[in-house]
Design a protein around this motif. Structure first.
Motif, PDB file in Angstrom:
ATOM      1  N   ASP A 269       0.820  -1.217   0.000  1.00  0.00           N
ATOM      2  CA  ASP A 269       0.000   0.000   0.000  1.00  0.00           C
ATOM      3  C   ASP A 269       0.851   1.263   0.000  1.00  0.00           C
ATOM      4  OD1 ASP A 269      -2.354  -1.503   0.151  1.00  0.00           O
ATOM      5  OD2 ASP A 269      -2.240  -1.596   2.334  1.00  0.00           O
ATOM      6  N   CYS A 270       2.125   1.115   0.314  1.00  0.00           N
ATOM      7  CA  CYS A 270       2.938   2.326   0.478  1.00  0.00           C
ATOM      8  C   CYS A 270       4.292   2.250  -0.204  1.00  0.00           C
ATOM      9  CB  CYS A 270       3.110   2.665   1.955  1.00  0.00           C
ATOM     10  SG  CYS A 270       3.622   1.299   2.977  1.00  0.00           S
ATOM     11  N   HIS A 271       4.555   1.185  -0.980  1.00  0.00           N
ATOM     12  CA  HIS A 271       5.922   1.069  -1.503  1.00  0.00           C
ATOM     13  C   HIS A 271       6.253   2.193  -2.477  1.00  0.00           C
ATOM     14  CE1 HIS A 271       4.060  -0.823  -5.010  1.00  0.00           C
ATOM     15  NE2 HIS A 271       5.212  -0.755  -5.622  1.00  0.00           N
ATOM     16  N   GLN A 272       5.270   2.646  -3.265  1.00  0.00           N
ATOM     17  CA  GLN A 272       5.537   3.751  -4.193  1.00  0.00           C
ATOM     18  C   GLN A 272       5.639   5.082  -3.429  1.00  0.00           C
ATOM     19  OE1 GLN A 272       2.516   4.324  -7.197  1.00  0.00           O
ATOM     20  NE2 GLN A 272       3.762   5.768  -8.372  1.00  0.00           N
ATOM     21  N   LEU A 273       4.758   5.267  -2.481  1.00  0.00           N
ATOM     22  CA  LEU A 273       4.813   6.487  -1.664  1.00  0.00           C
ATOM     23  C   LEU A 273       6.179   6.629  -1.001  1.00  0.00           C
ATOM     24  CD1 LEU A 273       1.344   6.264   0.141  1.00  0.00           C
ATOM     25  CD2 LEU A 273       2.036   7.966  -1.557  1.00  0.00           C
ATOM     26  N   ILE A 274       6.712   5.496  -0.557  1.00  0.00           N
ATOM     27  CA  ILE A 274       7.997   5.527   0.147  1.00  0.00           C
ATOM     28  C   ILE A 274       9.147   5.631  -0.849  1.00  0.00           C
ATOM     29  CG2 ILE A 274       9.580   4.129   1.548  1.00  0.00           C
ATOM     30  CD1 ILE A 274       7.069   3.098   3.067  1.00  0.00           C
ATOM     31  N   SER A 275       9.173   4.741  -1.829  1.00  0.00           N
ATOM     32  CA  SER A 275      10.364   4.667  -2.692  1.00  0.00           C
ATOM     33  C   SER A 275      10.480   5.883  -3.618  1.00  0.00           C
ATOM     34  CB  SER A 275      10.373   3.367  -3.494  1.00  0.00           C
ATOM     35  OG  SER A 275       9.244   3.331  -4.321  1.00  0.00           O
ATOM     36  N   GLU A 276       9.363   6.581  -3.857  1.00  0.00           N
ATOM     37  CA  GLU A 276       9.458   7.821  -4.656  1.00  0.00           C
ATOM     38  C   GLU A 276       9.505   9.056  -3.753  1.00  0.00           C
ATOM     39  OE1 GLU A 276       6.805   8.105  -7.997  1.00  0.00           O
ATOM     40  OE2 GLU A 276       7.011   5.974  -8.429  1.00  0.00           O
ATOM     41  N   GLN A 277       9.641   8.823  -2.458  1.00  0.00           N
ATOM     42  CA  GLN A 277       9.753   9.909  -1.473  1.00  0.00           C
ATOM     43  C   GLN A 277       8.609  10.915  -1.613  1.00  0.00           C
ATOM     44  OE1 GLN A 277      13.913  11.192  -0.785  1.00  0.00           O
ATOM     45  NE2 GLN A 277      14.470   9.601  -2.225  1.00  0.00           N
ATOM     46  N   LEU A 278       7.395  10.382  -1.705  1.00  0.00           N
ATOM     47  CA  LEU A 278       6.216  11.233  -1.853  1.00  0.00           C
ATOM     48  C   LEU A 278       5.621  11.594  -0.495  1.00  0.00           C
ATOM     49  CD1 LEU A 278       4.516   9.378  -4.862  1.00  0.00           C
ATOM     50  CD2 LEU A 278       6.117  11.295  -4.898  1.00  0.00           C
ATOM     51  N   ILE A 279       6.117  10.946   0.560  1.00  0.00           N
ATOM     52  CA  ILE A 279       5.645  11.234   1.919  1.00  0.00           C
ATOM     53  C   ILE A 279       6.852  11.368   2.845  1.00  0.00           C
ATOM     54  CG2 ILE A 279       3.407  10.089   1.667  1.00  0.00           C
ATOM     55  CD1 ILE A 279       4.619   7.659   3.149  1.00  0.00           C
TER      56      ILE A 279
END
Ligand code: KDG
Ligand code: MG
Length: 402
Positions: A269-279
């Motif tokens: 649920d959060c791998h893109q949010l984390i790995s693209e530093q969106l949060i």
């Protein structure tokens, strides 16, 4: 050593909680929280009907293998009900492992990385003057970080403003109550609240705000920009996060730090949010994100990308969840903040625990295991009461996110 029995205890000392207790042939027991607000009986059924029969006879020491067995073995993966059930098993097995080792669980996770776990409380009131008073209350109690929510002129009720102040229980009726929402009214009010708060309390107090999934990315970007002068520690759940790439737009427009994740169940649920530093903060917690093992996996991924933890700790996360979350918080390198909404006295007596609040910090128990239990006799005095979270509609009656 073998698991001999496991039972699901549903109790309502002020609000509903679902707790799993695992028993072993050596008499050592462990507890795990399985509460999903408004969907408690679905998790109880998943545990009773589909999980507990698989646990009997297993070696309680095999935490990772049991997690993988329940996750991969179900075929139907993820989702809040399945993952809360897996979380409860995982948490209870860590509790047992700690008791057998004679060590608090944080010692098994690598030991302490800090003196205490910085927590934030919830200052809320209908009016700005009221919320200033509430913030003072938290500051006087020693809090270093405060979430600020107020009523919105022109809207009858809004998320985060509670009658009981120290406790917040939005699941208030068997059939969901309907609230009315206006993003325009909200966006034109909130920046003025934080202007007053900073004027009154100065630059040091950490301030947070929860938009509770109600905005679109461009609206969130506008809010983040408007709040920049007040240097929030985070703006929480600005938009629903099913569309992880939606956060890119917010990011392009504002330096207000973004937190999200209380409704996430897995690392996916959060791998893109984390790995693209969106949060900046990932707010998953033990009960809703697969237990201590999976939470640790999420936080380890986050550490690679400068994302810190900010675990959810609302009243509907039971003291068992809080006891477990603190064991993780104290040990990880990338801890950010821990939410701490207090429980009622009735809840605290049903779940005896030895974590404690002092000077703005929560301190995890240093007893073997998690340092929390459930008093089954007392729990039985508080039978389940149906209670659902509210729903939200726009002023023209269109369904919106609550
Ligand atoms: O059950 C829903 C609550 O846990 C949630 O509304 C609380 O958003 C929340 C928070 O940040 O504590
Ligand atoms: Mg929230």
């Amino acid at each position: 050593m073998k698991i001999t029995d496991a039972k699901v205890i549903v109790t309502c000392p002020g609000r509903n909680f679902v707790t799993l207790k695992i028993e072993t042939d050596e008499g050592v027991t462990g507890v795990g929280d399985a509460t999903v607000n408004g969907r408690e009986l679905a998790v109880a059924s998943y545990l009773n009907d589909h999980v507990i029969p698989l646990l009997i006879g297993r070696d309680p020491a095999m935490i990772e293998d049991t997690w993988q067995y329940l996750y991969r073995g179900a075929y139907w993966r993820r989702g809040p009900v399945t993952m809360a059930a897996i979380a409860a098993v995982d948490t209870a097995l860590w509790d047992i492992k700690g008791k057998i080792a004679g060590l608090p669980v944080y010692q098994l996770l690598g030991g302490r990385s800090r003196e205490g776990v910085t927590v934030y409380g919830h200052a809320n009131a209908d009016t700005v003057d009221g919320v200033l008073q509430e913030i003072s209350r938290f500051v006087n109690l020693g809090y270093r970080a405060v979430r600020v929510q107020t009523g919105i002129p022109g809207i009858a009720t809004t998320y985060g403003v509670s009658k009981d102040k120290l406790f917040y229980e939005p699941a208030d009726a068997a059939i969901p109550t309907e609230a009315v929402w206006s993003t325009d009214r909200y966006l034109s009010h909130v920046p003025s609240v934080f202007a007053r708060v900073r004027e009154e309390f100065g630059p040091e107090l950490k301030l947070l705000h929860d938009a509770h999934h109600r905005l679109t990315p461009i609206e969130a970007a506008r809010l983040g920009k408007a709040l920049e002068p007040y240097a929030l520690t985070w703006l929480e759940d600005p938009v629903p996060a099913e569309l992880q790439e939606g956060f890119r737009l917010i990011r392009q427009h504002t330096t207000t730090p973004i937190a999200v994740g209380e409704v996430f169940n897995t690392i996916w649920d959060c791998h893109q949010l984390i790995s693209e530093q969106l949060i900046d903060y990932i707010r998953t917690t033990v009960v809703h994100a697969g237990g201590i093992s999976h939470l640790r996996r999420i936080f380890d991924l986050a550490a690679l990308y400068h994302v810190r933890s900010g675990s959810h700790g609302a009243t509907d996360c039971s003291p068992v969840c809080m006891a477990a979350a603190l064991q993780v918080d104290i040990s990880i390198p990338n801890f950010g903040l821990q939410e701490y909404m207090r429980h009622t006295d009735a809840t605290d007596t049903v779940f005896p625990h030895s974590y404690r609040f002092e000077d703005g910090y929560l301190h995890p128990s240093s007893e073997p295991g998690l340092g929390v239990d459930i008093d089954e006799g007392l729990a039985a005095l508080y039978p389940y009461r149906p209670a659902a979270l509210p729903v939200n509609r726009l002023e023209d009656h269109t369904m919106h996110n609550w």
